[in-house]
Design a protein around this motif. Structure first.
Motif, PDB file in Angstrom:
ATOM      1  N   SER A  64       0.853  -1.182   0.000  1.00  0.00           N
ATOM      2  CA  SER A  64       0.000   0.000   0.000  1.00  0.00           C
ATOM      3  C   SER A  64       0.890   1.233   0.000  1.00  0.00           C
ATOM      4  O   SER A  64       1.866   1.310   0.754  1.00  0.00           O
ATOM      5  CB  SER A  64      -0.887  -0.036   1.243  1.00  0.00           C
ATOM      6  OG  SER A  64      -1.414   1.220   1.516  1.00  0.00           O
ATOM      7  N   TYR A  65       0.565   2.183  -0.858  1.00  0.00           N
ATOM      8  CA  TYR A  65       1.321   3.436  -0.938  1.00  0.00           C
ATOM      9  C   TYR A  65       0.344   4.582  -0.740  1.00  0.00           C
ATOM     10  O   TYR A  65      -0.632   4.705  -1.483  1.00  0.00           O
ATOM     11  CB  TYR A  65       1.994   3.528  -2.309  1.00  0.00           C
ATOM     12  CG  TYR A  65       2.714   4.838  -2.564  1.00  0.00           C
ATOM     13  CD1 TYR A  65       3.782   5.219  -1.752  1.00  0.00           C
ATOM     14  CD2 TYR A  65       2.333   5.678  -3.598  1.00  0.00           C
ATOM     15  CE1 TYR A  65       4.447   6.411  -1.987  1.00  0.00           C
ATOM     16  CE2 TYR A  65       2.988   6.867  -3.838  1.00  0.00           C
ATOM     17  CZ  TYR A  65       4.051   7.235  -3.030  1.00  0.00           C
ATOM     18  OH  TYR A  65       4.703   8.419  -3.248  1.00  0.00           O
ATOM     19  N   SER A  66       0.582   5.383   0.303  1.00  0.00           N
ATOM     20  CA  SER A  66      -0.319   6.493   0.606  1.00  0.00           C
ATOM     21  C   SER A  66       0.438   7.804   0.515  1.00  0.00           C
ATOM     22  O   SER A  66       1.580   7.904   0.970  1.00  0.00           O
ATOM     23  CB  SER A  66      -0.879   6.369   2.018  1.00  0.00           C
ATOM     24  OG  SER A  66      -1.484   5.137   2.208  1.00  0.00           O
ATOM     25  N   HIS A 121       4.733   3.866   2.820  1.00  0.00           N
ATOM     26  CA  HIS A 121       4.819   2.573   2.115  1.00  0.00           C
ATOM     27  C   HIS A 121       4.534   1.478   3.138  1.00  0.00           C
ATOM     28  O   HIS A 121       5.078   1.513   4.244  1.00  0.00           O
ATOM     29  CB  HIS A 121       6.222   2.336   1.553  1.00  0.00           C
ATOM     30  CG  HIS A 121       6.686   3.404   0.608  1.00  0.00           C
ATOM     31  ND1 HIS A 121       6.575   3.282  -0.740  1.00  0.00           N
ATOM     32  CD2 HIS A 121       7.246   4.604   0.838  1.00  0.00           C
ATOM     33  CE1 HIS A 121       7.064   4.372  -1.322  1.00  0.00           C
ATOM     34  NE2 HIS A 121       7.482   5.191  -0.387  1.00  0.00           N
ATOM     35  N   LEU A 122       3.732   0.553   2.757  1.00  0.00           N
ATOM     36  CA  LEU A 122       3.473  -0.576   3.645  1.00  0.00           C
ATOM     37  C   LEU A 122       3.521  -1.871   2.832  1.00  0.00           C
ATOM     38  O   LEU A 122       2.823  -2.001   1.832  1.00  0.00           O
ATOM     39  CB  LEU A 122       2.096  -0.438   4.290  1.00  0.00           C
ATOM     40  CG  LEU A 122       1.845  -1.508   5.339  1.00  0.00           C
ATOM     41  CD1 LEU A 122       2.143  -0.958   6.720  1.00  0.00           C
ATOM     42  CD2 LEU A 122       0.432  -1.990   5.299  1.00  0.00           C
ATOM     43  N   VAL A 123       4.388  -2.768   3.270  1.00  0.00           N
ATOM     44  CA  VAL A 123       4.498  -4.074   2.604  1.00  0.00           C
ATOM     45  C   VAL A 123       4.173  -5.142   3.643  1.00  0.00           C
ATOM     46  O   VAL A 123       4.670  -5.068   4.769  1.00  0.00           O
ATOM     47  CB  VAL A 123       5.934  -4.311   2.081  1.00  0.00           C
ATOM     48  CG1 VAL A 123       6.015  -5.653   1.348  1.00  0.00           C
ATOM     49  CG2 VAL A 123       6.372  -3.190   1.173  1.00  0.00           C
ATOM     50  N   LEU A 146       5.792 -10.838   7.452  1.00  0.00           N
ATOM     51  CA  LEU A 146       6.499  -9.556   7.513  1.00  0.00           C
ATOM     52  C   LEU A 146       5.503  -8.418   7.380  1.00  0.00           C
ATOM     53  O   LEU A 146       4.581  -8.478   6.557  1.00  0.00           O
ATOM     54  CB  LEU A 146       7.505  -9.475   6.351  1.00  0.00           C
ATOM     55  CG  LEU A 146       8.095  -8.095   6.052  1.00  0.00           C
ATOM     56  CD1 LEU A 146       9.153  -7.736   7.087  1.00  0.00           C
ATOM     57  CD2 LEU A 146       8.693  -8.054   4.653  1.00  0.00           C
ATOM     58  N   VAL A 147       5.683  -7.387   8.215  1.00  0.00           N
ATOM     59  CA  VAL A 147       5.002  -6.106   7.991  1.00  0.00           C
ATOM     60  C   VAL A 147       6.084  -5.040   8.016  1.00  0.00           C
ATOM     61  O   VAL A 147       6.771  -4.865   9.031  1.00  0.00           O
ATOM     62  CB  VAL A 147       3.957  -5.803   9.088  1.00  0.00           C
ATOM     63  CG1 VAL A 147       3.321  -4.448   8.840  1.00  0.00           C
ATOM     64  CG2 VAL A 147       2.897  -6.879   9.155  1.00  0.00           C
ATOM     65  N   GLU A 150      -7.090  -1.727   6.212  1.00  0.00           N
ATOM     66  CA  GLU A 150      -6.279  -2.548   7.116  1.00  0.00           C
ATOM     67  C   GLU A 150      -4.869  -1.977   7.242  1.00  0.00           C
ATOM     68  O   GLU A 150      -4.286  -1.959   8.325  1.00  0.00           O
ATOM     69  CB  GLU A 150      -6.226  -3.986   6.614  1.00  0.00           C
ATOM     70  CG  GLU A 150      -5.511  -4.909   7.576  1.00  0.00           C
ATOM     71  CD  GLU A 150      -5.590  -6.365   7.164  1.00  0.00           C
ATOM     72  OE1 GLU A 150      -5.919  -6.620   5.994  1.00  0.00           O
ATOM     73  OE2 GLU A 150      -5.299  -7.225   8.009  1.00  0.00           O
ATOM     74  N   SER A 151      -4.336  -1.492   6.134  1.00  0.00           N
ATOM     75  CA  SER A 151      -2.970  -0.968   6.184  1.00  0.00           C
ATOM     76  C   SER A 151      -2.882   0.274   7.077  1.00  0.00           C
ATOM     77  O   SER A 151      -1.839   0.554   7.661  1.00  0.00           O
ATOM     78  CB  SER A 151      -2.464  -0.657   4.776  1.00  0.00           C
ATOM     79  OG  SER A 151      -3.216   0.394   4.200  1.00  0.00           O
ATOM     80  N   GLU A 152      -3.981   1.020   7.205  1.00  0.00           N
ATOM     81  CA  GLU A 152      -3.946   2.210   8.060  1.00  0.00           C
ATOM     82  C   GLU A 152      -3.722   1.856   9.526  1.00  0.00           C
ATOM     83  O   GLU A 152      -3.153   2.634  10.285  1.00  0.00           O
ATOM     84  CB  GLU A 152      -5.258   2.996   7.916  1.00  0.00           C
ATOM     85  CG  GLU A 152      -5.433   3.595   6.534  1.00  0.00           C
ATOM     86  CD  GLU A 152      -6.748   4.342   6.375  1.00  0.00           C
ATOM     87  OE1 GLU A 152      -7.519   4.410   7.352  1.00  0.00           O
ATOM     88  OE2 GLU A 152      -6.994   4.847   5.273  1.00  0.00           O
ATOM     89  N   PHE A 153      -4.168   0.665   9.906  1.00  0.00           N
ATOM     90  CA  PHE A 153      -3.990   0.258  11.303  1.00  0.00           C
ATOM     91  C   PHE A 153      -2.560  -0.159  11.612  1.00  0.00           C
ATOM     92  O   PHE A 153      -2.248  -0.514  12.741  1.00  0.00           O
ATOM     93  CB  PHE A 153      -4.960  -0.884  11.645  1.00  0.00           C
ATOM     94  CG  PHE A 153      -6.370  -0.416  11.815  1.00  0.00           C
ATOM     95  CD1 PHE A 153      -6.784   0.122  13.015  1.00  0.00           C
ATOM     96  CD2 PHE A 153      -7.269  -0.472  10.769  1.00  0.00           C
ATOM     97  CE1 PHE A 153      -8.084   0.582  13.177  1.00  0.00           C
ATOM     98  CE2 PHE A 153      -8.564  -0.017  10.912  1.00  0.00           C
ATOM     99  CZ  PHE A 153      -8.974   0.512  12.123  1.00  0.00           C
ATOM    100  N   ARG A 154      -1.713  -0.165  10.612  1.00  0.00           N
ATOM    101  CA  ARG A 154      -0.315  -0.507  10.840  1.00  0.00           C
ATOM    102  C   ARG A 154       0.570   0.725  10.807  1.00  0.00           C
ATOM    103  O   ARG A 154       1.790   0.630  10.732  1.00  0.00           O
ATOM    104  CB  ARG A 154       0.141  -1.508   9.782  1.00  0.00           C
ATOM    105  CG  ARG A 154      -0.512  -2.863   9.993  1.00  0.00           C
ATOM    106  CD  ARG A 154      -0.379  -3.740   8.786  1.00  0.00           C
ATOM    107  NE  ARG A 154      -0.809  -5.091   9.097  1.00  0.00           N
ATOM    108  CZ  ARG A 154      -1.207  -5.970   8.197  1.00  0.00           C
ATOM    109  NH1 ARG A 154      -1.238  -5.642   6.928  1.00  0.00           N
ATOM    110  NH2 ARG A 154      -1.587  -7.170   8.548  1.00  0.00           N
TER     111      ARG A 154
END
Lengths: 517, 318
Positions: free
Chosen positions: A415-417, A433-435, A453-454, B165-169
């Motif tokens: 996810s890229y915000s 960036h979230l992988v 992995l997060v 879901e990614s926002e909660f991380r």
């Protein structure tokens, strides 16, 4: 006290599951020990706030069905002296139900973990059908929050702790009548809030709500609904009060050829003893939809709302478009666009006129054997020319699930915000960036292994990196016992602030048994 | 708007509700327990495996040992056109909800399940507009999960709302991942008040954060979303997760400056001391105040700036 609750609920679950009454049931019981080796700032890595060293007990996905139709459910997750997340329920469909939840967590505020608050919440629900068409229900909750919190900004280095200690009790009761496709529901409830640190904040709330729904007699393609809410909050020390009356309703017409149109409204009046005496809010919405069953759908909408505080009037117009199409059973595309323009019609307000936009588009491909892939893009903006401020969010998210049927299940995503805030004096930007990914093998010679992995990276005006990595192994023993080991690594760094770093190595060892009755 | 008009409109809403309680007979709602049990045994003569698929479900088929309940489930309660199917058994002439349109699904489930959740889904809920029906989230046969949800994870909403879901991380977040809150604790999609209307009072945040909710003698108008100024808590906080501490949209003074310019005196007087501190160091009662309309810390004169207070130049009260 805490242990008494835990033990009582566990015993209740066990006793009620006695084979004497049993028809069938399943679940998983787990006893574990967690080792934690951590260093750095305890206040920065929220995902480890509720990790505690020591023994824990779990009873997960416990379900039990008696021959007479009563069902028991329990989920007691990682119960320790400090941490609880409990659910217990018993119900017989169409007759009665009881549900109890209890959980507790902490939020850490200082480097050493000495300043933290702990919030515990207990909720209970009960319902009963005394007669075919009538349901009587009630619920209650008890929320407590205590500890010390550091002020977010403080001139004193490290911040000054402020004690927090309050309790909130809530209860409501009501009835619901369902008769030939129509529903009428009424409830009355109240909240009592007691702040042990600042009694000026002690307050009470009461509300009464009634709502109904049904098809128009002999015209069942016309659905109507409506409701009314009276809500009141007052402070015990000062009798200071805010009250609100809200009425809402609407209709949906399911027309031939899969067309439908709907109209909904809200009228609300809120008044307060504060420097702002009251506001009326009125909203009307219209939607029209068309459906091509199984293939596509489209909706357009319009909303007009008015906010009137007796000095100033703000009017807003909103427009909405959305659609979806499934050209094949394995392909799904969706899009949505909304626009809202607020205009100061009479008087003035600090914010002046303001426009908001949002746009989303997504596509999903699903393969029955190998999993699914989805991509999503969205934009949200807010523009205020008068204040010279602008907010712009963009996000691209991509996620996938791979099912490698012979060996493992693989899930992951990226996810890229983008966030941009601009005002007359400064700007704030972030790029996140979230992988994330997980792999879990299938059982092979009684062994199952996994890893995950997060990875989070926030850049531009922020500079934060966070990694959570885990490896797990599970060995199947005789009689549905399992021995599990999980190793977690957590790391957090804020490169702009010297003391915002954290590292933890956490090892969890569990002995698990699958229950089957 | 004149108070009288509001009263008339609220009265009209009440009359509307009263009308809803009027009943008329319609075939699909002709629930007859004995007939349902009888029909179901006819179905099970061929489809005997179906009974097992409902045994761990609230739709468990009636057995002689069952406690007497107000409603029982049976095949023909959901599967329409069964008369024709009995005459000429074919997969084509029996209705299946999973093949039906979302509004038909709502109608079938609504024969028994007319709760605020179900009625909202059939009328005002955004899922309804996205044409997501009951069976998008619930599975009837072969499902032991609570409320017959497809996925029994606490936050199975995230299986579709993956970007959320990614926002909660992020850097700070509500404790969803640790299981201490659930999506439905805030997103109460059982309400008939369309959340997308987003007007009037909203109690979601207040349920847990009463200490910041007011009412206050001096309100920060943006905090209360019934006011004309605003958008409530979400104007400053991102509830899912934020790249900043305390779920804030922006760090430091950025949030304040979305709406407020730095006052000139903060820049020109005392060598710009007023610009060297974060706004909320002094305006600490930012959610609302009983003490003053600038939301200043009631103890400002002794805690932060004793010299200013003791000099007699400034009084920080009111």
């Amino acid at each position: 006290m805490r242990w008494k609750i835990i033990v009582a609920i566990s015993l209740l679950a066990m006793i009620s599951a006695s084979p004497v009454f049993a028809e069938n049931g399943s679940g998983m019981i787990k006893i574990g020990y967690t080792f934690i080796d951590e260093e750095g700032n305890r206040a920065v890595n929220h995902s480890t706030f509720n990790q505690y060293e020591g023994f824990d007990f779990s009873l997960e996905k416990f379900r039990y069905f008696l021959k007479n139709g009563i069902r028991f459910d329990a989920d007691l997750k990682r119960v320790t002296l400090n941490n609880r997340n409990l659910y217990f329920g018993a119900e017989k469909s169409g007759l009665f139900g009881v549900r109890v939840n209890n959980n507790q967590y902490r939020r850490v505020y200082d480097f050493d973990g000495n300043d933290f608050i702990r919030r515990h919440t207990t909720t209970g629900d009960i319902w009963l059908y005394p007669y075919r068409y009538v349901k009587i229900f009630g619920s209650g909750s008890f929320i407590g929050r205590s500890g010390s919190v550091l002020e977010y900004f403080d001139v004193v280095d490290g911040g000054m702790p402020t004690a927090v200690d309050y309790e909130q009790k809530r209860a409501n009761t009501g009835f619901q009548i369902n008769y030939r496709g129509r529903m009428l529901r009424a409830e009355y409830g109240g909240i009592n809030y007691v702040n042990h640190e600042d009694y000026y904040l002690d307050q009470s709330r009461r509300w009464f709500k009634i709502r109904g729904f049904g098809a128009v007699p002999r015209y069942d393609w016309i659905l109507i609904h409506g409701g009314f809410l009276n809500y009141r909050t007052w402070y015990k020390q000062t009798d200071f009060e805010i009250k609100s009356n809200k009425g809402w309703g609407g209709t949906t017409l399911n027309l031939p050829m899969n067309f439908s149109v709907s109209y909904n409204f809200i009228f609300e009046r809120t008044a307060s003893d504060s420097d702002k005496v009251g506001t009326d809010n009125i909203a009307h919405t219209f939607y029209a939809s068309h459906l091509w069953p199984g293939y596509a759908g489209a909706t357009i909408g319009y909303q007009n709302d008015i906010s009137d505080d007796f000095d100033n009037v703000i009017k807003a117009n909103s427009y909405y478009f959305s659609g979806w199409i499934k050209p094949k059973s394995y392909l799904d595309f969706r899009a949505e666009y909304g626009f809202r323009a607020e205009k100061v019609d009479e008087g003035s307000r600090l914010l002046g006129d303001e426009d908001r936009n949002r746009f989303k588009i997504s596509g999903k491909y699903r393969h029955d054997r190998y999993g699914s892939i989805r991509i999503r893009y969205e934009i949200r903006t807010r523009n205020n020319d008068q204040l010279g401020s602008e907010v712009d969010f963009d996000r691209v998210a991509f996620d996938w699930v791979f099912l490698i049927s012979e060996y493992a299940d693989l899930t992951g995503g990226y996810s890229y915000s983008v966030g941009d805030y601009t005002n007359m004096e400064q700007e704030f930007e972030f790029r996140d960036h979230l992988v994330y990914g997980d792999i879990l093998s299938h059982e092979y010679y009684n062994v199952q292994a996994g890893a995950g992995l997060v990875y989070y990276r926030s850049k531009r005006d922020t500079d934060v990196e966070s990694i959570a990595l885990h490896f797990s192994g599970r060995y199947k023993l005789p009689d549905s016992y399992y021995f599990e080991v999980k190793y977690n690594v957590n790391n957090f760094d804020n490169f702009l602030v010297n003391n915002e770093y954290y590292t933890a190595n956490i090892v969890e060892i569990n002995l698990t048994k699958d229950l089957s009755f | 708007m004149a108070p009288r008009v509001i009263n008339i409109l609220v009265g009209a809403a009440l009359i509307l509700i009263a009308c809803l309680s009027v009943s008329f007979s319609e075939d699909i709602y002709n629930y007859n327990k004995e007939e349902l049990i009888d029909n179901t045994s006819t179905c099970l003569a061929c489809h005997d495996d179906m009974e097992q698929t409902l045994s761990a479900s609230p739709h468990r088929l009636y057995s002689e040992s069952d406690l007497p309940s107000a409603l029982v489930s049976g095949c023909t309660g959901c599967h329409d056109d069964w008369q024709e199917h009995i005459e000429d058994p074919s997969a084509e002439n029996i209705s299946r909800a999973d093949k039906a349109t979302y509004s038909k699904q709502a109608e079938i489930c609504g024969r028994c399940h007319l709760s605020p959740h179900q009625t909202a889904m059939a009328t005002t809920d955004p899922h309804n507009r996205a044409q997501i029906g009951c069976l998008s989230c619930h599975k009837i046969h072969d499902n032991p999960n609570k409320a017959l949800v497809i996925d029994d994870r606490d936050n199975y909403c995230l299986s579709c709302h993956t970007a959320v879901e990614s926002e909660f991380r992020r850097r700070s977040a509500h404790p969803l991942e640790s299981g201490n809150i659930r999506c439905v604790d805030c997103h109460n999609f059982g309400s008939l008040e369309d959340p997308m209307l987003a007007v009037g009072m909203d109690f979601r945040c207040q349920e847990c954060h009463a200490e910041n909710s007011g009412p206050f003698l001096y309100e920060h108008k943006i905090v209360y979303n019934y006011s004309i100024e605003g958008g409530s808590c979400l104007e400053c906080h991102q509830p899912h997760g934020s790249p900043n501490d305390r779920l804030l949209n922006q760090p430091g003074d950025g949030i304040c400056k979305q709406c407020h310019m730095t006052p000139v005196k903060h820049i020109t007087q005392h060598s710009g001391l007023g610009t060297k501190l974060a706004c909320v160091e002094c305006h600490s009662q930012i959610h609302g105040s009983y003490d003053n309309n600038l939301f200043l810390d009631p103890n400002l004169g002794t805690k932060l700036f004793p010299d200013c207070n003791q000099s007699g130049c400034h009084s920080f009260a009111n």
